[in-house]
Design an enzyme around this catalytic site. Sequence first.
Site, short mmCIF file in Angstrom:
data_model
loop_
_atom_site.label_atom_id
_atom_site.label_comp_id
_atom_site.label_asym_id
_atom_site.label_seq_id
_atom_site.Cartn_x
_atom_site.Cartn_y
_atom_site.Cartn_z
N ASP A 50 73.80 -31.67 -19.44
CA ASP A 50 73.56 -32.92 -18.72
C ASP A 50 72.33 -33.60 -19.30
O ASP A 50 71.61 -33.03 -20.12
CB ASP A 50 73.40 -32.67 -17.21
N ASP A 52 68.90 -35.89 -18.19
CA ASP A 52 68.00 -36.37 -17.14
C ASP A 52 67.08 -37.43 -17.72
O ASP A 52 66.67 -37.36 -18.89
CB ASP A 52 67.16 -35.21 -16.57
N ASP A 140 57.25 -27.36 -16.05
CA ASP A 140 57.07 -25.91 -16.07
C ASP A 140 56.83 -25.34 -17.47
O ASP A 140 55.81 -24.70 -17.72
CB ASP A 140 58.25 -25.21 -15.39
#
Length: 434
Positions: A50, A52, A140
Site C-alpha cells: 500500500d 501512505d 519508529d
Amino acid sequence: MYARAEHGISRANISDNALKVLYRLKDAGFRACLVGGGVRDLLLGREPKDFDVATDAHPEEVRKVFRNCRLIGRRFRLAHVYFGREIIEVATFRAPHEDSTDDPDLESDDAGSRQALVEDGRIIRDNVYGTIEQDAWRRDFSINALYYDISDFSVVDYTDGMEDLKEGALRLIGDPEVRFREDPVRMLRAVRFASKLGFRLDPAAEQGIVKLGDLLEDVAPARLFDEVVKLFHGGHALQTFEMLRHYDLFQYLFPLTEESLEHEEQGFPITFVANALSNTDDRIQSGKGVNPAFLYAVLLWEPVRHLAEQFMDDGVSELPALQRAGGQILAEQARFISIPKRFSLPVREIWEMQPRFEIRQGVRPLKLLTHPRFRAGYDFYCLRGRSGEALEDGCEWWTRLQEVSEAEQRRMAEPQGKSGRSKRRRRRRKPAAT
C-alpha cells in the site's frame, strides 16, 4: 536529500490513485510526500502492499480537497481517501508529543484536542501537527522515515534511513527504551520488519526488547489480534515465530502455547506449529489465500490437545473433550489476545472436526465432505499427520476421496467391519530428519 538521479524510485511503480492524491494536494498548495513502507519497498526493489501519504495539510483541509475522503481515529487523526477498494491513507506531519503538553493557547481542530496525551510513557493520543522534519524524527524506524516528495521527485532523509537500507540494519529512531515504552507494539513491528526484510536488529533495539518484553502484557487484547495476523501473514511466518521465541516475546502473546512447546514428547520436539507456519508461508508465496481462523487454530492447538487428553484420561469421550478444552483455552487466551467471534467459531469447528476424519466408513465421511469448513479441517488434519501424530494413512485416504467419482467415494466408504473408526493412539513422533 537525494535528488531524482540518486535513487531508483519511478512513478511507474506507484499506484495511480496514490499519485492522484499527491498531485491534488500539491496543486492545492500543500506539501505532499509518499512515506513509510511504500518508499522503503520501492527503494529495495519490492512491490509495496500500500501507499501512505504525509502532508502539511490538516485532516479537515484534506477532506475539503477530496470528496471521497473520510476522517478516522482519535489517537491518530487520519484521512482515508477512497478509490473503490483501494484506500490511500493521508496523515498530517506530526510534531514530537512532548512539545504539545499544556500550552493553554494551543488551538483545537474540529475533531477535538490537538494535544498529545501521554500516560506512563505511552502515547494515548497524538494529534500535534508539525513540520516534515519533526514528523521524521517521531517515526519508529529510520528505514520507515523516508519521504518521496512529489514536487521534485527527491527522497528526503533526516534520520540516515538510506544508509541503514544499504547496510540491512533495522534501527529505532531515538532511545529504544523510550520508544518501546511509548508503544510496546513496536517490539512486534521490529521482529516483523527484520523477518520480512532479512535485516539485522540494531543491538540497542535488541537490548530494549529483552528488557521490556513484558510491556506487551499491557497492550489491549483487541489490538494484538491484528498485530498477530500481520506477524504471521506476511510470508515469513516461520522465521517470525522463531524470532519471537528467540527474544522471549511469544510467551506474552500465547503463554499457553509457549508452555506446551517447552516440553518434548517421547524425546522429540513438537513440530506442528513450525510445520504449519512453513505451510502458511508456502501458500502466501504461491498466491493462495490464508485465513486468521486457521492461523489461530494452529497457534492454540497444542494447549487444546494437551487439555483434551487430560479430559479423555478422566473418561470423557474425544469430541466432548475437544469441545471443553477448546472453550477453556479460548477463554484463557482472550486475556492476552481478543479473537473476534467471526474467527473463534471457525477455530473451534476446525478443532472439533478432527475426530471425524478418523471415521472412514459409512455415510459420515461423505457428509463431512460437504461441511463448509471441510477444506480447513482437512488441511489441519494433514498437517497433524506430517508433524508426527499417529494418523497413519488418514490424509492419503481423504485426499483420494476428494479426487474420485461419487460412485468410487461410496465404495471407499463401504463398511468393512464392526467399526469404521480408527483406534485412537497416543501421539507418536517421527525422528527428526538428519
